[in-house]
Design an enzyme around this catalytic site. Structure first.
Site, mmCIF file in Angstrom:
data_model
loop_
_atom_site.group_PDB
_atom_site.id
_atom_site.type_symbol
_atom_site.label_atom_id
_atom_site.label_comp_id
_atom_site.label_asym_id
_atom_site.label_seq_id
_atom_site.Cartn_x
_atom_site.Cartn_y
_atom_site.Cartn_z
ATOM 1 N N CYS A 283 -45.300 -83.200 -47.660
ATOM 2 C CA CYS A 283 -45.761 -84.438 -47.066
ATOM 3 C C CYS A 283 -46.966 -84.956 -47.845
ATOM 4 O O CYS A 283 -47.418 -84.351 -48.812
ATOM 5 C CB CYS A 283 -46.173 -84.199 -45.608
ATOM 6 S SG CYS A 283 -44.883 -83.395 -44.626
ATOM 7 N N ARG B 197 -44.161 -88.135 -44.075
ATOM 8 C CA ARG B 197 -43.484 -86.844 -43.935
ATOM 9 C C ARG B 197 -42.190 -86.749 -44.716
ATOM 10 O O ARG B 197 -41.377 -87.675 -44.725
ATOM 11 C CB ARG B 197 -43.181 -86.586 -42.456
ATOM 12 C CG ARG B 197 -42.584 -85.208 -42.185
ATOM 13 C CD ARG B 197 -42.192 -85.029 -40.738
ATOM 14 N NE ARG B 197 -41.714 -83.677 -40.474
ATOM 15 C CZ ARG B 197 -40.856 -83.348 -39.519
ATOM 16 N NH1 ARG B 197 -40.373 -84.297 -38.716
ATOM 17 N NH2 ARG B 197 -40.460 -82.110 -39.354
ATOM 18 N N LEU B 198 -42.024 -85.598 -45.366
ATOM 19 C CA LEU B 198 -40.740 -85.175 -45.904
ATOM 20 C C LEU B 198 -40.232 -84.084 -44.973
ATOM 21 O O LEU B 198 -40.799 -82.997 -44.898
ATOM 22 C CB LEU B 198 -40.895 -84.630 -47.327
ATOM 23 C CG LEU B 198 -39.617 -84.187 -48.031
ATOM 24 C CD1 LEU B 198 -38.725 -85.390 -48.342
ATOM 25 C CD2 LEU B 198 -39.948 -83.440 -49.334
ATOM 26 N N ASN C 175 -49.731 -80.736 -45.139
ATOM 27 C CA ASN C 175 -48.795 -80.805 -46.257
ATOM 28 C C ASN C 175 -48.552 -79.383 -46.724
ATOM 29 O O ASN C 175 -49.480 -78.728 -47.201
ATOM 30 C CB ASN C 175 -49.406 -81.651 -47.387
ATOM 31 C CG ASN C 175 -48.673 -81.488 -48.707
ATOM 32 O OD1 ASN C 175 -47.459 -81.319 -48.731
ATOM 33 N ND2 ASN C 175 -49.400 -81.533 -49.805
ATOM 34 N N GLU D 237 -45.850 -75.570 -46.568
ATOM 35 C CA GLU D 237 -44.881 -74.710 -45.898
ATOM 36 C C GLU D 237 -45.539 -73.374 -45.578
ATOM 37 O O GLU D 237 -46.205 -72.780 -46.435
ATOM 38 C CB GLU D 237 -43.645 -74.461 -46.773
ATOM 39 C CG GLU D 237 -42.790 -75.678 -47.024
ATOM 40 C CD GLU D 237 -42.109 -76.211 -45.774
ATOM 41 O OE1 GLU D 237 -41.971 -75.450 -44.802
ATOM 42 O OE2 GLU D 237 -41.718 -77.387 -45.777
ATOM 43 N N ASP E 180 -43.746 -75.311 -38.477
ATOM 44 C CA ASP E 180 -44.954 -74.546 -38.761
ATOM 45 C C ASP E 180 -46.239 -75.325 -38.494
ATOM 46 O O ASP E 180 -47.308 -74.732 -38.366
ATOM 47 C CB ASP E 180 -44.941 -74.050 -40.213
ATOM 48 C CG ASP E 180 -44.613 -75.151 -41.220
ATOM 49 O OD1 ASP E 180 -44.276 -76.267 -40.793
ATOM 50 O OD2 ASP E 180 -44.676 -74.883 -42.426
#
Length: 614
Positions: free
Chosen positions: A2, A54-55, A81, A83, A106
């Protein structure tokens, strides 16, 4: 992945001009919408504004940001942003404390972990991340970046106001932040570039939260502190135990990074690192009933023009072909034409906001745009060379003991195009020397460590903090410019912590670089790939590309309005263009030789023109 951005001031009431400041937030996130435009949002309160683009990778339907949770009378808000790869270890303890999860992603795990543990929560996280959390109870904004700096986070302080964003261009959408350069900006670009001094954003007044650091902005000011750093400690494991430990860590990191609610692919070069990642990921995917997409990159007509040299001894294609006979994958060969590559040099500057690794950046940008048509998430083999000692400067004595950064210890190539007055005014050698000496001062050593062992630890640390940062920066901007999330399993902090203390004799055995990694992954790959001599990311050797660059540079030299001409000596430049280029003698890293020097000055010109740098 993101894009995040926002601002904070304790002398401002943003809600008094809600429409104005909401528009500013929207402008900041729109500037980095390429990082993911699946969903967008803003949060505006009295002292703070946060925005997010956002992605969607995990909890695609939920997980909308900015994410706000209320405790008592206080808001806790996150923009994030990255993972997280260990949510399953963190979430149960939070549930036991009474937190009720509304999503399966998450983001909520990080926010609840902060609410429960405060800033110390970052020590629990395994992943790649940059986030900002507004703590309404304590009235503070917390910025945090992952341990190895995989995800970027820039900021500026203006008259008591903090402005931040995933990319520099987001900051320039704020009315109080504009692109300016000073002498040190040009020293960064010309003396150490395309690397950057840690924390330095090159533009005047622009900083970056350093890897492994957390910053708190409150009424007491802005304070950045380290929460993680390399530590030197004796290595007591035998070689067999070390192999076993590395084998577990590498495989575990790859498997963890397969977590996603959308399909994951991998970059497959045919080299050791990407092949290890691909083999493990393909096996994991097969066990789950799927097939892994893989992609390899090359340049038009490299089959005709490739020139073997000590830095790049072989082409990749034969090794990719060999792996495809062994691995259960669905493969796509990608190729970039010379004109496409040259045309993308300015685009790469816009993606990075700075001059970069020229055609390496441009080609990666192009390839990522093609991969994005198939997948949103890609695994890469980045960082293994910095961690396991794969570069020539780890084992070639002339480079190992170079008096300066070993990937760019000769500044003469950089200065060969510059006006004498510029060289004298900027003192590039002095600046590079100071940065190098400062970096050496912060290397963690064992007590009494001397001689070769001390130097090898220095080179290892310099690679992790400087050279690896350059490649991670390149990968983030090139991939995220296309809305592609690139993951780097080797940049797992557990691997870095362990390998930093493994002695060189275990990493380099029987004349083979990265022998430890090869032994740890024996059985995953055919011997021809497992023991292949290192060959870096491909580049074009077509003389037509160099000729194209020279033509474009001559046009710049003939343009009186071209800003780079304030730096470049036209007579020196013409002599350089007329001389033959040595493809096997890089001036930065392993890939940037004569043609890339031309491209670098073309990018400096594009950068100065784009941001109206004076």
């Amino acid at each position: 992945m993101c894009g995040i951005s926002g601002f904070c001031s304790f002398s401002e009431n943003y809600t008094a001009e809600r429409e104005r400041w909401t528009d500013v937030l929207a402008g900041m996130r729109e500037a980095i919408a390429h990082r993911g435009s699946d969903q967008t949002g803003e949060y505006l309160a009295e002292y703070v504004g946060l925005s997010h683009t956002r992605l969607s990778i995990r909890d695609v339907a939920g997980g909308v940001q900015p994410m706000c949770r209320r405790a008592g009378a206080a808001d806790y808000v996150i923009v994030y942003n990255g993972e997280l790869y260990n949510t399953e270890k963190i979430a149960p303890a939070l549930r036991e404390q009474g937190y009720r999860f509304e999503t399966t992603g998450d983001t909520e795990v990080i926010l609840y972990a902060y609410m429960e543990y405060g800033p110390a929560c970052v020590s629990l996280l395994n992943g790649i991340f940059a986030f900002a959390i507004w703590d309404g109870r304590e009235r503070r904004l917390v910025l945090c970046r992952d341990r190895l700096g995989v995800k970027p986070l820039f900021y500026a302080l203006r008259d008591g106001q903090l402005v931040f964003g995933s990319e520099i261009k987001a900051l320039f959408q704020h009315p109080d932040v504009s692109p300016r350069a000073d002498a040190d900006s040009f020293r960064e670009i010309l003396a150490v570039g395309p690397a950057r001094t840690p924390g330095n954003g090159v533009f005047q007044g622009i900083r970056e939260v350093r890897p492994g650091c957390l910053a708190v902005f409150s009424q007491d000011g802005f304070h950045e502190q380290s929460y993680w750093t390399l530590e030197a400690s004796p290595h007591t494991d035998s070689y067999e135990e070390t192999v076993e430990r590395v084998s577990f860590l590498v495989r575990d990191a790859i498997r963890r990074q397969m977590v996603s609610d959308v399909p994951v692919c991998s970059f497959l070069s045919g080299g050791l690192d990407s092949s290890i990642v691909t083999a493990e990921a393909a096996a994991w995917m097969k066990a789950s009933g799927g097939v892994l997409n893989t992609f390899s990159f090359d340049f038009a007509e490299n089959d005709r023009f490739f020139q073997s040299n000590r830095f790049q001894p072989t082409r990749d294609r034969p090794y990719v072909d060999l792996l495809l006979e062994e691995l259960p994958v669905r493969h796509t060969y990608l190729e970039c034409a010379n004109e496409t590559l040259a045309d993308l040099l300015p685009t790469a500057v816009r993606a990075k906001d700075l001059p970069g690794m020229t055609d390496v950046d441009a080609s990666l940008l192009y390839f990522c745009s093609l991969v994005r048509r198939h997948n949103k998430v890609a695994l890469t083999g980045e960082c293994a060379d910095e961690i396991f000692g794969g570069y020539p400067w780890f084992y070639r004595e002339d480079l190992l003991y170079a008096d300066g950064f070993p990937w760019s210890c000769d500044l003469s190539a950089r200065a060969c195009l510059l006006r004498d007055s510029v060289i004298q005014a900027l003192d590039l050698e002095g600046y590079a020397r100071q940065r190098y000496e400062d970096a050496l001062q912060s290397v963690p050593h064992l007590p009494g460590e001397t001689g070769e062992a001390r130097r090898r630890r220095e080179v290892s640390c310099l690679n992790l903090r400087w050279f690896m940062q350059t490649l991670l920066d390149r990968m983030d901007r090139a991939s995220m410019a296309c809305g592609l999330e690139a993951r780097v399993p080797f940049a797992d902090h557990r691997i870095v912590e362990y390998l930093y203390n493994v002695p060189w004799e275990m990493k380099y055995r029987d004349g083979a670089e990265k022998a430890l990694l090869r032994d740890a992954c024996a059985g995953l790959l055919p011997p021809e790939v497992l023991y292949r001599k290192k060959s870096p990311y491909p580049k074009t050797y077509n003389p037509a590309y160099e000729a194209m660059l020279a033509q474009r540079f001559r046009a710049v030299l003939a343009d009186p309005s071209a800003p780079v001409n304030r730096l470049v000596d036209p007579e020196k430049a013409q002599r350089f263009l007329a001389s033959p280029k040595d493809y096997g003698r890089p001036w930065f890293g392993q890939l940037m030789a004569g043609p890339q020097l031309i491209a670098y000055f073309l990018q400096i010109n594009d950068w100065m023109r784009l941001y109206q740098i004076e």
